[in-house]
Scaffold this motif. Structure first.
Motif, PDB file in Angstrom:
ATOM      1  N   SER A 115       0.843  -1.194   0.000  1.00 44.12           N
ATOM      2  CA  SER A 115       0.000   0.000   0.000  1.00 44.12           C
ATOM      3  C   SER A 115       0.875   1.240   0.000  1.00 44.12           C
ATOM      4  N   ALA A 116       0.258   2.376  -0.318  1.00 41.89           N
ATOM      5  CA  ALA A 116       0.981   3.642  -0.267  1.00 41.89           C
ATOM      6  C   ALA A 116       1.464   3.914   1.151  1.00 41.89           C
ATOM      7  N   ASN A 117       0.722   3.449   2.134  1.00 40.94           N
ATOM      8  CA  ASN A 117       1.112   3.650   3.529  1.00 40.94           C
ATOM      9  C   ASN A 117       2.393   2.889   3.860  1.00 40.94           C
ATOM     10  N   ASP A 118       2.554   1.684   3.292  1.00 38.90           N
ATOM     11  CA  ASP A 118       3.793   0.921   3.500  1.00 38.90           C
ATOM     12  C   ASP A 118       4.993   1.712   2.997  1.00 38.90           C
TER      13      ASP A 118
ATOM     14  N   ASP B 268       6.730  14.111   1.489  1.00 37.88           N
ATOM     15  CA  ASP B 268       7.005  12.851   0.802  1.00 37.88           C
ATOM     16  C   ASP B 268       5.811  11.890   0.862  1.00 37.88           C
ATOM     17  N   ILE B 269       4.699  12.338   0.290  1.00 42.51           N
ATOM     18  CA  ILE B 269       3.493  11.515   0.221  1.00 42.51           C
ATOM     19  C   ILE B 269       3.503  10.752  -1.106  1.00 42.51           C
ATOM     20  N   PRO B 270       3.627   9.431  -1.077  1.00 43.68           N
ATOM     21  CA  PRO B 270       3.722   8.666  -2.325  1.00 43.68           C
ATOM     22  C   PRO B 270       2.353   8.370  -2.938  1.00 43.68           C
ATOM     23  N   GLU B 271       2.341   8.311  -4.249  1.00 43.27           N
ATOM     24  CA  GLU B 271       1.165   7.875  -4.995  1.00 43.27           C
ATOM     25  C   GLU B 271       1.556   6.656  -5.818  1.00 43.27           C
ATOM     26  N   ILE B 272       0.786   5.586  -5.708  1.00 36.85           N
ATOM     27  CA  ILE B 272       1.010   4.404  -6.537  1.00 36.85           C
ATOM     28  C   ILE B 272       0.150   4.562  -7.785  1.00 36.85           C
ATOM     29  N   LEU B 273       0.816   4.676  -8.934  1.00 31.52           N
ATOM     30  CA  LEU B 273       0.111   4.952 -10.182  1.00 31.52           C
ATOM     31  C   LEU B 273      -0.292   3.689 -10.936  1.00 31.52           C
ATOM     32  N   SER B 274       0.410   2.594 -10.704  1.00 29.99           N
ATOM     33  CA  SER B 274       0.103   1.370 -11.457  1.00 29.99           C
ATOM     34  C   SER B 274       0.675   0.160 -10.745  1.00 29.99           C
ATOM     35  N   GLY B 275       0.256  -1.008 -11.206  1.00 28.33           N
ATOM     36  CA  GLY B 275       0.841  -2.257 -10.730  1.00 28.33           C
ATOM     37  C   GLY B 275       0.237  -2.827  -9.474  1.00 28.33           C
ATOM     38  N   VAL B 276      -0.698  -2.111  -8.856  1.00 28.86           N
ATOM     39  CA  VAL B 276      -1.336  -2.590  -7.624  1.00 28.86           C
ATOM     40  C   VAL B 276      -2.851  -2.449  -7.766  1.00 28.86           C
ATOM     41  N   PHE B 277      -3.575  -3.503  -7.449  1.00 25.16           N
ATOM     42  CA  PHE B 277      -5.038  -3.495  -7.525  1.00 25.16           C
ATOM     43  C   PHE B 277      -5.602  -4.208  -6.314  1.00 25.16           C
ATOM     44  N   GLU B 278      -6.518  -3.538  -5.645  1.00 25.39           N
ATOM     45  CA  GLU B 278      -7.150  -4.083  -4.436  1.00 25.39           C
ATOM     46  C   GLU B 278      -6.105  -4.504  -3.404  1.00 25.39           C
ATOM     47  N   GLY B 279      -5.049  -3.690  -3.301  1.00 26.77           N
ATOM     48  CA  GLY B 279      -4.051  -3.885  -2.259  1.00 26.77           C
ATOM     49  C   GLY B 279      -2.996  -4.923  -2.538  1.00 26.77           C
ATOM     50  N   LYS B 280      -2.989  -5.500  -3.767  1.00 23.32           N
ATOM     51  CA  LYS B 280      -1.995  -6.512  -4.086  1.00 23.32           C
ATOM     52  C   LYS B 280      -1.371  -6.236  -5.451  1.00 23.32           C
ATOM     53  N   THR B 281      -0.096  -6.632  -5.576  1.00 18.53           N
ATOM     54  CA  THR B 281       0.602  -6.412  -6.834  1.00 18.53           C
ATOM     55  C   THR B 281       0.007  -7.278  -7.939  1.00 18.53           C
ATOM     56  N   LEU B 282       0.085  -6.765  -9.166  1.00 20.00           N
ATOM     57  CA  LEU B 282      -0.485  -7.444 -10.324  1.00 20.00           C
ATOM     58  C   LEU B 282       0.547  -8.222 -11.130  1.00 20.00           C
ATOM     59  N   GLY B 283       1.817  -8.004 -10.840  1.00 18.07           N
ATOM     60  CA  GLY B 283       2.866  -8.590 -11.657  1.00 18.07           C
ATOM     61  C   GLY B 283       3.312  -7.653 -12.764  1.00 18.07           C
ATOM     62  N   SER B 284       2.595  -6.558 -12.939  1.00 14.83           N
ATOM     63  CA  SER B 284       2.950  -5.539 -13.929  1.00 14.83           C
ATOM     64  C   SER B 284       3.783  -4.449 -13.256  1.00 14.83           C
ATOM     65  N   PRO B 285       4.386  -3.536 -14.045  1.00 15.46           N
ATOM     66  CA  PRO B 285       5.239  -2.506 -13.436  1.00 15.46           C
ATOM     67  C   PRO B 285       4.506  -1.668 -12.388  1.00 15.46           C
ATOM     68  N   ILE B 286       5.186  -1.454 -11.278  1.00 15.97           N
ATOM     69  CA  ILE B 286       4.647  -0.634 -10.185  1.00 15.97           C
ATOM     70  C   ILE B 286       5.302   0.740 -10.274  1.00 15.97           C
ATOM     71  N   ALA B 287       4.503   1.756 -10.538  1.00 16.88           N
ATOM     72  CA  ALA B 287       5.021   3.124 -10.635  1.00 16.88           C
ATOM     73  C   ALA B 287       4.634   3.903  -9.387  1.00 16.88           C
ATOM     74  N   VAL B 288       5.632   4.530  -8.764  1.00 20.42           N
ATOM     75  CA  VAL B 288       5.410   5.337  -7.552  1.00 20.42           C
ATOM     76  C   VAL B 288       5.969   6.728  -7.799  1.00 20.42           C
ATOM     77  N   ILE B 289       5.199   7.743  -7.433  1.00 21.64           N
ATOM     78  CA  ILE B 289       5.631   9.119  -7.634  1.00 21.64           C
ATOM     79  C   ILE B 289       5.439   9.914  -6.349  1.00 21.64           C
ATOM     80  N   VAL B 290       6.359  10.843  -6.101  1.00 26.09           N
ATOM     81  CA  VAL B 290       6.283  11.747  -4.945  1.00 26.09           C
ATOM     82  C   VAL B 290       6.549  13.160  -5.449  1.00 26.09           C
ATOM     83  N   LYS B 291       5.636  14.073  -5.238  1.00 30.04           N
ATOM     84  CA  LYS B 291       5.788  15.442  -5.719  1.00 30.04           C
ATOM     85  C   LYS B 291       6.770  16.222  -4.839  1.00 30.04           C
ATOM     86  N   ASN B 292       7.620  17.034  -5.474  1.00 24.05           N
ATOM     87  CA  ASN B 292       8.488  17.964  -4.750  1.00 24.05           C
ATOM     88  C   ASN B 292       7.698  19.231  -4.480  1.00 24.05           C
ATOM     89  N   LYS B 293       7.665  19.665  -3.248  1.00 23.30           N
ATOM     90  CA  LYS B 293       6.872  20.849  -2.899  1.00 23.30           C
ATOM     91  C   LYS B 293       7.669  21.909  -2.153  1.00 23.30           C
TER      92      LYS B 293
END
Length: 319
Positions: A36-39, A60-85
């Motif tokens: 999860s994003a919390n992890d 540093d609040i992360p957003e998971i953009l892909s690769g995770v559905f219903e709290g579990k990985t899909l096997g596809s690429p996991i993209a995580v982004i954190v905005k600089n503020k």
């Protein structure tokens, strides 16, 4: 530019210190892993400066953009982004044509003929954010196999005193990995300790690493350095640091890493400018007096990435 790490558990990190965002893409993570994003945010919080005097602090609040559905990985690429503020790019305008001592300003310019002078750009310590975000996923995978990574700082400089002097300090981080099964690693060029060394040394301020007895082994006799059997099927010592012939022994993996002092200090220094002239400079802005406390989780993350990769690779070692 070598922004990709790993062979099966592959990580690409991206972003500059004062750019729009930092992040990572993780490819090769097996499906079905709870994440999860919390992890990820929990791990990122460990690299925030906390009470470090004068340091840049981001949420540093992360957003998971892909690769995770219903709290579990899909096997596809996991993209995580954190905005600089919370960045003050103006702090660096006076230094844009000067190569700061101890920084990668000159070497980056020499290689690419252009650079982002704001906070060091890609060579900033903030680059480690993508390492920690991906390391959070690797740690979750390793925990499924009972593998735990614990790093800690072995030095405790007086931060307030150093800050008042306009100076900085380095230090040593110790790391211990428990639960590693025997057999991880390759016997020749991809030795486990070689891959761990490359991973840890790739952290910007790291200048040295040793496993087990390390450099002290050079002054030992073979009878002293060899790990002898102990009680309950274990060993009496662990001078090998849990790795022999580049392959894990099943003992705890033990290593120490040395980090240099933060190069951005407010004391007056001499530096070359882009024309080769010597200038006297004072570096102002928000910089860590000692990066070691924040680097602890980065050491854990890079260790996790190496072990996750070798764990997956071990599945193809034999029929």
């Amino acid at each position: 530019m070598s922004n990709i790490f790993g062979r099966i558990f592959r990580v690409t990190t991206f972003g500059e210190s004062h750019g729009e965002a930092m992040g990572c893409v993780i490819d090769g993570c097996p499906a079905g892993l709870e994440i999860s994003a919390n992890d990820i945010e929990t791990e990122l919080a460990l690299r925030r400066p906390g009470s470090a005097h004068g340091s840049r602090d981001e949420e540093d609040i992360p957003e998971i953009l892909s690769g995770v559905f219903e709290g579990k990985t899909l096997g596809s690429p996991i993209a995580v982004i954190v905005k600089n503020k919370n960045h003050n790019s103006g702090d660096y305008d006076k230094l844009k044509d000067i190569y700061r001592p101890g920084h990668a300003d000159f070497t980056w310019q020499a290689k690419y003929a252009r650079r982002d002078h704001r906070g060091g750009g890609r060579s900033s310590g903030r680059e480690t954010l993508g390492r920690v975000a991906s390391g959070a996923v690797a740690k979750k995978l390793l925990s499924r196999y009972g593998i735990t990574i614990t790093a800690l700082s072995l030095t405790a400089p007086n931060i307030k005193e150093l800050h008042a002097e306009g100076d900085s300090a380095g230090g040593v981080i110790s790391c211990k990995v428990t639960g590693v099964p025997p057999g991880l690693g390759e016997p020749v060029f991809d030795k486990l300790d070689a891959r761990l060394s490359a991973a840890i040394i790739s952290i910007g301020a790291c200048k040295g690493i040793e496993f087990g007895a390390g450099f002290a082994a050079a002054d030992m006799k073979g009878s002293e350095n060899n790990d002898q059997p102990g009680e309950n099927g274990g060993y009496a010592t662990n001078n090998s640091g849990g790795i022999l012939g580049g392959i894990s022994t099943g003992q705890d993996i033990l290593f120490k890493a040395a980090f240099k002092p933060t190069p951005s200090i407010s004391k007056k220094q001499k530096a070359y400018d882009k024309n080769g002239n010597i200038q006297e400079i004072e570096i102002h802005g928000r910089h860590d007096t000692c990066i070691v406390p924040r680097a602890v989780v980065v050491v854990e993350s890079m260790t996790a990435l190496v072990l996750a990769d070798f764990l997956l690779l071990s599945r193809v070692s034999r029929v």
